[in-house]
Scaffold this motif. Structure first.
Motif, PDB file in Angstrom:
ATOM      1  N   SER A 201       0.821  -1.216   0.000  1.00 22.65           N
ATOM      2  CA  SER A 201       0.000   0.000   0.000  1.00 22.65           C
ATOM      3  C   SER A 201       0.852   1.262   0.000  1.00 22.65           C
ATOM      4  N   ILE A 202       2.019   1.208   0.627  1.00 31.94           N
ATOM      5  CA  ILE A 202       2.907   2.373   0.640  1.00 31.94           C
ATOM      6  C   ILE A 202       3.398   2.669  -0.761  1.00 31.94           C
ATOM      7  N   LYS A 203       3.860   1.605  -1.433  1.00 33.69           N
ATOM      8  CA  LYS A 203       4.362   1.790  -2.807  1.00 33.69           C
ATOM      9  C   LYS A 203       3.245   2.283  -3.731  1.00 33.69           C
ATOM     10  N   LYS A 204       2.045   1.747  -3.552  1.00 37.14           N
ATOM     11  CA  LYS A 204       0.927   2.181  -4.390  1.00 37.14           C
ATOM     12  C   LYS A 204       0.640   3.662  -4.187  1.00 37.14           C
ATOM     13  N   ALA A 205       0.680   4.111  -2.935  1.00 38.75           N
ATOM     14  CA  ALA A 205       0.425   5.526  -2.668  1.00 38.75           C
ATOM     15  C   ALA A 205       1.468   6.404  -3.355  1.00 38.75           C
ATOM     16  N   VAL A 206       2.740   5.997  -3.273  1.00 32.53           N
ATOM     17  CA  VAL A 206       3.819   6.766  -3.904  1.00 32.53           C
ATOM     18  C   VAL A 206       3.651   6.770  -5.414  1.00 32.53           C
ATOM     19  N   ASP A 207       3.305   5.603  -5.983  1.00 29.49           N
ATOM     20  CA  ASP A 207       3.102   5.513  -7.436  1.00 29.49           C
ATOM     21  C   ASP A 207       1.911   6.359  -7.878  1.00 29.49           C
ATOM     22  N   ASP A 208       0.856   6.381  -7.076  1.00 26.88           N
ATOM     23  CA  ASP A 208      -0.321   7.195  -7.420  1.00 26.88           C
ATOM     24  C   ASP A 208       0.028   8.678  -7.424  1.00 26.88           C
ATOM     25  N   PHE A 209       0.825   9.108  -6.437  1.00 25.74           N
ATOM     26  CA  PHE A 209       1.260  10.507  -6.408  1.00 25.74           C
ATOM     27  C   PHE A 209       2.046  10.842  -7.676  1.00 25.74           C
ATOM     28  N   ASP A 210       2.925   9.921  -8.082  1.00 26.50           N
ATOM     29  CA  ASP A 210       3.753  10.144  -9.268  1.00 26.50           C
ATOM     30  C   ASP A 210       2.890  10.238 -10.519  1.00 26.50           C
ATOM     31  N   ASP A 211       1.910   9.336 -10.626  1.00 25.36           N
ATOM     32  CA  ASP A 211       1.019   9.352 -11.788  1.00 25.36           C
ATOM     33  C   ASP A 211       0.216  10.646 -11.858  1.00 25.36           C
ATOM     34  N   ASP A 212      -0.283  11.092 -10.706  1.00 23.91           N
ATOM     35  CA  ASP A 212      -1.090  12.316 -10.699  1.00 23.91           C
ATOM     36  C   ASP A 212      -0.250  13.529 -11.084  1.00 23.91           C
ATOM     37  N   PHE A 217       2.006  17.748 -15.084  1.00 22.85           N
ATOM     38  CA  PHE A 217       3.280  18.373 -15.439  1.00 22.85           C
ATOM     39  C   PHE A 217       4.155  17.498 -16.348  1.00 22.85           C
ATOM     40  N   GLY A 218       3.659  16.342 -16.744  1.00 20.83           N
ATOM     41  CA  GLY A 218       4.465  15.471 -17.588  1.00 20.83           C
ATOM     42  C   GLY A 218       5.680  14.946 -16.842  1.00 20.83           C
ATOM     43  N   ASN A 219       6.822  14.913 -17.508  1.00 21.40           N
ATOM     44  CA  ASN A 219       8.033  14.380 -16.896  1.00 21.40           C
ATOM     45  C   ASN A 219       8.867  15.432 -16.165  1.00 21.40           C
ATOM     46  N   SER A 220       8.335  16.643 -16.058  1.00 18.83           N
ATOM     47  CA  SER A 220       9.053  17.689 -15.314  1.00 18.83           C
ATOM     48  C   SER A 220       9.024  17.362 -13.802  1.00 18.83           C
ATOM     49  N   SER A 221      10.139  17.627 -13.153  1.00 20.11           N
ATOM     50  CA  SER A 221      10.204  17.384 -11.718  1.00 20.11           C
ATOM     51  C   SER A 221      10.012  18.691 -10.956  1.00 20.11           C
ATOM     52  N   ILE A 222       9.945  18.604  -9.642  1.00 25.09           N
ATOM     53  CA  ILE A 222       9.815  19.817  -8.827  1.00 25.09           C
ATOM     54  C   ILE A 222      11.016  20.731  -9.052  1.00 25.09           C
TER      55      ILE A 222
END
Length: 226
Positions: A201-212, A217-222
């Motif tokens: 569930s932790i990994k899924k949450a992190v992956d969901d944040f990345d997808d959103d 913003f596409g592939n741009s990072s902070i």
């Protein structure tokens, strides 16, 4: 609240020391057996180099009589360093050795604790730490949580300087219960600690944040933001 890892594996110690806020390393002959026939003192000097001088190393003796315990303790201190905590099983001879070691201001961890009386006597003998065996107590139908809580209550009631390093765990639920019952420190196999951070569930949450983020913003990072 401090976490220690119960291992002598240099690679795992390096990994945990790099990633996690661990307070040190504990070991016993059964743990050392997993590493094979190591160069004992050199191995622990390497552990010290990995974790640094501010973190604790707890090494267990083998002798069962007080004189032998004292000799082995000095051998460890002379060949690793003076800051090692000597792990002494709480037996009659062990309690005698704890008192003698404390007269020399040597750090002591009273270990192999299965019942309240052992812990209370180790506190009175002056042990710096007591290590109740949580899972092993449960296997013997002993209320491990109540035992740890009793130690914490006695420390608070009478002002003992002893701290509780709860040990012998099979899962993080036991670890968290021991902490909630008043253990100041816990020591466990690294895999138990790391498993708490590997929940899907932790990994899924992190992956969901990345997808959103990518949807906006596409592939741009902070770091690419202006």
């Amino acid at each position: 609240m401090k976490y220690l890892i119960d291992t002598a594996n240099l690679e795992m110690i390096t990994k945990c020391n790099d990633l996690l806020p661990i307070a040190g390393v504990t070991s016993n002959p059964s743990i050392i057996k997993k590493e094979g026939k190591i160069d004992f003192f050199a191995h622990f000097r390497k552990i010290r180099q990995i974790i640094g001088s501010e973190k604790a190393i707890h090494i267990q003796i083998l002798a069962q009589d007080s004189e032998g315990i004292i000799r082995e303790a000095h051998k460890i201190l002379d060949n690793v360093d003076k800051n090692v905590y000597i792990k002494v099983p709480v037996t009659p001879q062990g309690l005698k050795a704890v008192q003698l070691l404390k007269k020399e201001n040597i750090g002591v961890t009273a270990t192999a604790i299965y019942n309240k009386t052992q812990g209370f006597l180790a506190m009175e003998a002056g042990a710096d730490f007591i290590a109740p065996y949580y899972n092993r107590m449960e296997n013997l139908d002993i209320d491990a949580a109540d035992t740890v809580a009793s130690f914490a209550n006695m420390i608070n009631a009478y002002g003992y300087e002893t701290q509780i390093i709860a040990a012998s765990f099979k899962n993080m639920a036991q670890v968290n219960t021991a902490l909630a019952c008043g253990a100041q420190l816990v020591t466990m196999a690294p895999d138990i600690l790391l498993s708490a951070l590997a929940v899907p569930s932790i990994k899924k949450a992190v992956d969901d944040f990345d997808d959103d983020w990518k949807k906006i913003f596409g592939n741009s990072s902070i770091c690419d933001m202006k």
